[in-house]
Design an enzyme around this catalytic site. Structure first.
Site, PDB file in Angstrom:
ATOM      1  N   ARG A  96       0.819  -1.216   0.000  1.00  0.00           N
ATOM      2  CA  ARG A  96       0.000   0.000   0.000  1.00  0.00           C
ATOM      3  C   ARG A  96       0.852   1.265   0.000  1.00  0.00           C
ATOM      4  NH1 ARG A  96      -2.175  -4.187   2.411  1.00  0.00           N
ATOM      5  NH2 ARG A  96      -4.430  -4.546   2.405  1.00  0.00           N
ATOM      6  N   HIS A 121      -0.696  -2.556  -4.762  1.00  0.00           N
ATOM      7  CA  HIS A 121      -0.165  -3.530  -5.737  1.00  0.00           C
ATOM      8  C   HIS A 121      -0.117  -3.007  -7.171  1.00  0.00           C
ATOM      9  CE1 HIS A 121       0.389  -6.388  -2.683  1.00  0.00           C
ATOM     10  NE2 HIS A 121      -0.634  -7.190  -2.871  1.00  0.00           N
ATOM     11  N   HIS A 192       4.084 -13.115  -5.923  1.00  0.00           N
ATOM     12  CA  HIS A 192       2.915 -13.250  -5.047  1.00  0.00           C
ATOM     13  C   HIS A 192       2.319 -14.663  -5.071  1.00  0.00           C
ATOM     14  CE1 HIS A 192      -0.773 -11.914  -2.959  1.00  0.00           C
ATOM     15  NE2 HIS A 192      -0.120 -10.797  -2.688  1.00  0.00           N
ATOM     16  N   SER A 193       3.180 -15.670  -5.032  1.00  0.00           N
ATOM     17  CA  SER A 193       2.658 -17.041  -4.963  1.00  0.00           C
ATOM     18  C   SER A 193       2.139 -17.366  -3.572  1.00  0.00           C
ATOM     19  CB  SER A 193       3.743 -18.049  -5.339  1.00  0.00           C
ATOM     20  OG  SER A 193       3.956 -18.075  -6.722  1.00  0.00           O
ATOM     21  N   TYR A 194       1.051 -18.146  -3.558  1.00  0.00           N
ATOM     22  CA  TYR A 194       0.506 -18.703  -2.319  1.00  0.00           C
ATOM     23  C   TYR A 194       0.967 -20.156  -2.232  1.00  0.00           C
ATOM     24  CZ  TYR A 194      -2.959 -14.874  -2.197  1.00  0.00           C
ATOM     25  OH  TYR A 194      -3.595 -13.652  -2.171  1.00  0.00           O
ATOM     26  N   ASP A 250      -1.409 -10.561   7.935  1.00  0.00           N
ATOM     27  CA  ASP A 250      -1.192  -9.684   6.779  1.00  0.00           C
ATOM     28  C   ASP A 250      -0.172  -8.647   7.242  1.00  0.00           C
ATOM     29  OD1 ASP A 250      -1.394  -8.385   4.373  1.00  0.00           O
ATOM     30  OD2 ASP A 250      -3.497  -7.795   4.583  1.00  0.00           O
ATOM     31  N   GLU A 312       5.908 -12.515   0.576  1.00  0.00           N
ATOM     32  CA  GLU A 312       6.110 -11.429  -0.375  1.00  0.00           C
ATOM     33  C   GLU A 312       7.406 -10.691  -0.021  1.00  0.00           C
ATOM     34  OE1 GLU A 312       2.386  -9.113  -0.852  1.00  0.00           O
ATOM     35  OE2 GLU A 312       1.471 -10.748   0.303  1.00  0.00           O
TER      36      GLU A 312
END
Length: 347
Positions: A96, A121, A192-194, A250, A312
């Site tokens: 952000r 982003h 940004h892989s999960y 987060d 990240e």
């Protein structure tokens, strides 16, 4: 580098069509391998990691990243109530930026507001939904490029970015991002892989997480950094010792550059360990992947709020508005260099 023309190879083993995007462009999927049987599939849409299959026995491979089966599903995911950015490269600025505003060279820059009053982003049409150009491909590596034109999402300068994904024979997925700009600008890229080392339909709560960090960024209720750092001493997010993944996080962790690896994730179910190494000053850790029962994930999975965990690796969110945060300005003619490695081993 010469551009790679691959349309005539689209049904080969390593290059295949991934379907049409809503704008009519065709996306392609490129599969890389190493001699140990790891398979990495990358899309030119968003320079996205679509799958990462790790052998856990002589007969079984586990896909450890969340993703979709078609280009259309990836495109549609950006219209969900909260876009998940599954596997994509995020830019020009990950995280952000407060009030979508910052000052550069004494000039106030107003970026696109796409997250309440803030910029998130990269804005409405960031790197994650762009069609990247393939510059080089080998058996175990691929390099993609995206040129972000001057004033795209109101960012100054024309930014040329390349990302190289490579698989080593030591079972490492290496991600290197390079960028140059025609003007002074700001930059903060991330992958940004999960990850879910237990599989597509599982949650991450049984997996063990450790993070080599003693501080996190303090944030407001809208997750905007206040500028303060918080000690992790006796904090619920102290992962200096391995413990189960939280069901909600987060949070930006300040990297300790003297501690390697910077983070680890362990699946006791599959006896699989992933270690994260980076040259970036922070790792923003996020548990999520929710697709709101609207888009099915791979293997028919319903992704929800605890389907995966992101590491990240990046600069601090909102760094342009905090002089004591690590520098986020890329000077004209200078090169941005971001390196992250995800290393896998069986326990």
């Amino acid at each position: 580098m010469q551009n790679i023309h691959f349309s005539h190879l689209k049904e080969s083993k390593t290059i295949k069509s991934f379907g049409l995007l809503p704008d009519g462009n065709e996306a392609f999927c490129f599969t890389l391998t190493n001699s140990n049987g790891i398979e990495l599939s990358v899309l030119n849409y968003g320079a996205t990691i679509q799958s990462l299959k790790i052998p856990i026995s002589n007969t079984t491979k586990i896909d450890v990243v969340l993703g979709f089966e078609t280009a259309e599903e990836y495109a549609n995911s950006f219209h969900l109530p909260s876009a998940p950015y599954l596997g994509a490269i995020v830019g020009r600025y990950a995280g952000r930026i407060n009030n979508a505003t910052f000052v550069l060279n004494k000039k106030e820059i107003h970026l696109t507001k796409n997250h309440n009053q803030h910029h998130l982003h990269g804005g409405n049409s960031g790197f994650s939904s762009a069609l990247w150009e393939v510059k080089l491909i080998t058996k175990n590596s691929i390099t993609l490029q995206y040129i972000s034109n001057e004033n795209e999402e109101n960012y100054p300068g024309k930014l040329t970015t390349q990302v190289c994904y490579s698989l080593s024979e030591n079972n490492e997925l290496k991600v290197e991002m390079l960028a140059t700009s025609t003007q002074d600008t700001i930059i903060n890229l991330t992958q940004h892989s999960y990850f879910n080392l237990d599989g597509q339909s599982e949650n991450v709560l049984q997996q063990q997480l450790s993070i080599a960090s003693s501080e996190i960024l303090e944030t407001t209720s809208e997750n905007i950094p206040t500028g303060n750092l918080l000690s992790l001493n006796q904090h619920e997010f102290d992962f200096s010792s391995s413990k189960p993944c939280p069901n909600s996080i987060d949070t930006t962790f300040v990297v300790n550059p003297n501690s390697k690896p910077n983070a680890t994730l362990i699946s006791r179910k599959n006896n699989l360990k992933m270690s994260v190494y980076t040259n970036q000053p922070s790792i923003h850790v996020y548990v999520g992947g929710n697709c709101f029962n609207t888009i099915k994930g791979k293997e028919g999975a319903n992704y929800h709020t605890i389907s995966g965990i992101c590491f990240e690796t990046q600069n601090f969110p909102d760094a342009p508005n905090h002089k004591h945060f690590p520098n986020s300005i890329l000077k004209k003619g200078k090169e941005y260099n971001h390196k992250t490695t995800f290393a896998f081993e069986l326990l």
